[in-house]
Write an enzyme that holds these catalytic residues in place. Structure first.
Site, PDB file in Angstrom:
ATOM      1  CG  ASN A  19      39.117  34.059  69.065  1.00 32.61           C
ATOM      2  OD1 ASN A  19      38.885  34.091  67.850  1.00 32.61           O
ATOM      3  ND2 ASN A  19      38.882  35.097  69.860  1.00 32.61           N
ATOM      4  CD1 TRP A  20      42.777  29.660  65.456  1.00 33.55           C
ATOM      5  CD2 TRP A  20      42.346  29.336  63.268  1.00 33.55           C
ATOM      6  NE1 TRP A  20      43.035  28.348  65.166  1.00 33.55           N
ATOM      7  CE2 TRP A  20      42.786  28.118  63.831  1.00 33.55           C
ATOM      8  CE3 TRP A  20      42.015  29.363  61.903  1.00 33.55           C
ATOM      9  CZ2 TRP A  20      42.898  26.947  63.081  1.00 33.55           C
ATOM     10  CZ3 TRP A  20      42.134  28.203  61.163  1.00 33.55           C
ATOM     11  CH2 TRP A  20      42.572  26.997  61.751  1.00 33.55           C
ATOM     12  CE  LYS A  21      41.692  37.318  69.809  1.00 34.16           C
ATOM     13  NZ  LYS A  21      42.101  38.318  70.757  1.00 34.16           N
TER      14      LYS A  21
ATOM     15  CG  HIS B  55      36.219  38.160  71.723  1.00 30.52           C
ATOM     16  ND1 HIS B  55      36.942  39.326  71.625  1.00 30.52           N
ATOM     17  CD2 HIS B  55      37.097  37.195  72.099  1.00 30.52           C
ATOM     18  CE1 HIS B  55      38.205  39.065  71.940  1.00 30.52           C
ATOM     19  NE2 HIS B  55      38.323  37.777  72.225  1.00 30.52           N
TER      20      HIS B  55
ATOM     21  CD  GLU C 129      39.798  40.997  69.914  1.00 32.44           C
ATOM     22  OE1 GLU C 129      39.513  40.200  69.003  1.00 32.44           O
ATOM     23  OE2 GLU C 129      40.802  40.847  70.642  1.00 32.44           O
TER      24      GLU C 129
ATOM     25  CD  GLU D 280      38.417  35.806  76.044  1.00 32.48           C
ATOM     26  OE1 GLU D 280      39.273  34.959  75.767  1.00 32.48           O
ATOM     27  OE2 GLU D 280      37.991  36.630  75.225  1.00 32.48           O
TER      28      GLU D 280
ATOM     29  N   GLY E  27      45.721  39.816  74.591  1.00 25.85           N
ATOM     30  CA  GLY E  27      46.751  40.244  73.643  1.00 25.85           C
ATOM     31  C   GLY E  27      47.819  41.142  74.247  1.00 25.85           C
TER      32      GLY E  27
ATOM     33  CB  SER F 270      48.019  36.975  77.777  1.00 23.85           C
ATOM     34  OG  SER F 270      47.912  38.181  77.052  1.00 23.85           O
TER      35      SER F 270
ATOM     36  N   GLY G 174      43.906  33.008  72.263  1.00 32.26           N
ATOM     37  CA  GLY G 174      44.001  33.800  71.042  1.00 32.26           C
ATOM     38  C   GLY G 174      45.349  33.584  70.377  1.00 32.26           C
ATOM     39  N   GLY G 175      46.272  34.520  70.613  1.00 35.34           N
ATOM     40  CA  GLY G 175      47.586  34.517  69.959  1.00 35.34           C
ATOM     41  C   GLY G 175      48.285  33.162  69.940  1.00 35.34           C
TER      42      GLY G 175
HETATM   43  P1  PGA Z   1      44.936  36.309  73.583  1.00 32.01           P
HETATM   44  O1  PGA Z   1      43.387  36.390  73.132  1.00 32.01           O
HETATM   45  O2  PGA Z   1      45.162  34.877  74.042  1.00 32.01           O
HETATM   46  O3  PGA Z   1      45.717  36.654  72.366  1.00 32.01           O
HETATM   47  O4  PGA Z   1      45.112  37.263  74.705  1.00 32.01           O
HETATM   48  C1  PGA Z   1      42.377  35.749  73.859  1.00 32.01           C
HETATM   49  C2  PGA Z   1      41.026  36.096  73.268  1.00 32.01           C
HETATM   50  O5  PGA Z   1      40.823  37.251  72.882  1.00 32.01           O
HETATM   51  O6  PGA Z   1      40.127  35.229  73.158  1.00 32.01           O
END
Ligand code: PGA
Length: 252
Positions: free
Chosen positions: A10-12, A96, A98, A168, A174, A214, A235-236
């Site tokens: 997930n590149w956000k 998600h 967010e 999640e 993050g 994470s 994500g990251g």
């Molecule tokens: P993260 O994000 O790996 O940076 O914690 C995961 C996500 O939000 O899908």
């Protein structure tokens, strides 16, 4: 019947043109398809047609981070799921944390977005998970069950087979704090039990449940070994070719 493993990046709202090209180029050079494994990237919407092009000769698949519950129309600023499907997306994230927290997406909105994706032949990855306060108050199980129930209350039976879930925990996104492989496995089992009570055993057994929060090259192997963990939503660490390649290579 063994469940497939899905490793998703997930590149956000990250990566501009040259960075996205370099990342895809790196992944294509190092990764090759393995039986039972799907690898999916989720770029920002404006990048979708380009990334689709770059992935033309690759086993890596494409997904969309957020789409409207409507197919098209007067919804300024929204992204059409129909257009995303035409761009080559086979997956879509729904719910998600967010989106739920920053853009006030309710369980009902998430369910209706997931349903629209299924109706277009895409597979939604429905994200569920608790906040730190909810975990500390021991309310996490109730919260997660409610999020799962909302999906099955909206989607008719024949659409259940297309669903994918991602657990999640918000406190792990993050933050560098990953849930332990045991913690993830426990919640995945709870989600699977809830799917069974909302749908049927066969669906509960065949629905992939990914872990996200994470995930790093160091934690990917342990998580993937767990019987209830059917993949990872990253994500990251999905923004760096080296890290994402190591995570994908943790699949045996
Ligand atoms: P993260 O994000 O790996 O940076 O914690 C995961 C996500 O939000 O899908």
């Amino acid at each position: 019947m063994a469940r497939e493993t899905i490793i998703a990046g997930n590149w956000k709202m990250n990566l501009v043109l040259d960075q996205a090209w370099e990342l895809i180029h790196g992944l294509k050079q190092e990764l090759s398809g393995k039986k039972g494994l799907r690898v999916v990237v989720f770029p920002q919407a404006p990048l979708l047609p380009l990334v689709a092009d770059w992935l033309e000769d690759s086993f890596i698949e494409l997904g969309t981070q957020n789409t409207s519950s409507q197919l098209q129309g007067a919804y300024t600023g929204e992204t059409s799921p129909f257009l995303s499907q035409q761009m080559g997306c086979r997956y879509g994230l729904a719910g998600h944390s967010e989106r739920r927290e920053l853009f006030a997406e309710s369980d009902k909105i998430v369910a209706s977005k997931a349903q629209t994706l299924v109706e277009l032949g895409m597979r939604p990855i429905v994200c569920v998970g608790e906040s730190l306060a909810e975990r500390e108050a021991n309310q996490h199980e109730e919260k997660i069950k409610k999020q799962v129930q909302a999906i099955y209350q909206t989607l008719p039976k024949e659409q259940h087979k297309d669903l994918i879930f991602a657990y999640e925990p918000i406190w792990a996104i993050g933050t560098g704090k990953t849930a332990s492989a045991e913690q993830a496995n426990e919640i995945h089992a709870l989600i699977r039990a809830e799917i069974q009570s909302q749908s049927v055993e066969l669906i509960a057994h065949s629905t992939p449940i990914l872990y996200g929060g994470s995930v790093k090259p160091e934690s990917a192997g342990e998580l993937l070994k767990k019987s209830e963990v059917d993949g990872l939503l990253v994500g990251g660490a999905s923004l760096k070719a080296k890290d994402f390649i190591s995570i994908v290579q943790a699949y045996p």
